[in-house]
Design an enzyme around this catalytic site. Structure first.
Site: not given
Length: 230
Positions: A185, A189
């Site tokens: 993740y 980002k």
């Protein structure tokens, strides 16, 4: 790269066409419920049309409630002066570039060119790097990063041509730091942050604003799903 929340923020959005990705729940839904009462024309985009229809109804209900309490709050019941249309629903998966391009074109035909783009679609899968598979990393990049790329590619050219617009990406505090269990993740980002910081420089002189948000954990359906992978 500031975002215009604060006293009188409604005036910034009033009358403008705002397209929200990930609009069927969570942050995207709450933005729609705030922006329709503020007088914006709002397109809600996500994968599920039934959930989008429910989100649209919630946003219009919020507008009606606001108008009942304050007649200056904006359009009520889905229409402004002359019953003009103020919402549009387009179902598309942000990982599909062609589908996003078609959805943005449909939204522009319904409500005019997109003037503000709010990229809220995203998700988190947790797991240690050495026990997760490569597919998890690809899913995170496809959704969290390429989803933003696809929305920008579809909406940004018209803003540059008009010399007016605002693009916003909802990132994460993990755009700024790594954390245990977020090896798939966090890099997705970080990539969003890199893209938006680059665009902020590339778009100097075009009158198109670029913003990125770094929210903490929030009580949303997506956060609940994230917890199932921990």
């Amino acid at each position: 790269m500031g975002f215009p929340w604060g006293p009188g923020w409604q005036a910034y959005f009033r009358g403008r066409h705002v397209l929200i990705t990930g609009a069927s729940e969570g942050v995207g839904l709450e933005l729609a419920k705030a922006l329709v009462p503020a007088g914006a024309r709002v397109t809600l985009l996500s994968r599920s049309e039934p959930k989008l229809r429910a989100a649209e109804a919630a946003a219009l209900s919020a507008a009606s409630a606001a108008a009942a309490g304050d007649r200056s709050a904006g359009p009520a019941g889905g229409g402004g002066a002359g019953g003009r249309r103020v919402t549009c629903v387009v179902a598309a998966d942000v990982t599909d570039e062609a589908a996003v391009a078609a959805a943005v074109a449909e939204a522009a035909a319904a409500l005019g060119e997109v003037q503000i783009l709010l990229c809220c679609a995203g998700a988190a899968e947790c797991g240690y790097f050495h026990t997760s598979d490569t597919a998890a990393h690809r899913r995170m990049m496809d959704l969290n990063y390429m989803g933003v790329v696809h929305a920008l590619r579809a909406a940004l050219p018209a803003m540059v041509a008009a010399r007016e617009g605002h693009v916003v990406a909802v990132a994460s505090t993990l755009s700024l730091m790594g954390a245990i269990g977020y090896s798939a993740y966090a890099p997705s980002k970080f990539a969003v942050r890199g893209l938006m910081e680059t665009l902020r420089n590339e778009l100097q002189g075009t009158n198109v604003r670029v913003s990125i948000c770094y929210p903490p954990d929030m009580d949303t359906p997506g956060y609940a799903r994230e917890g199932l992978t921990k």
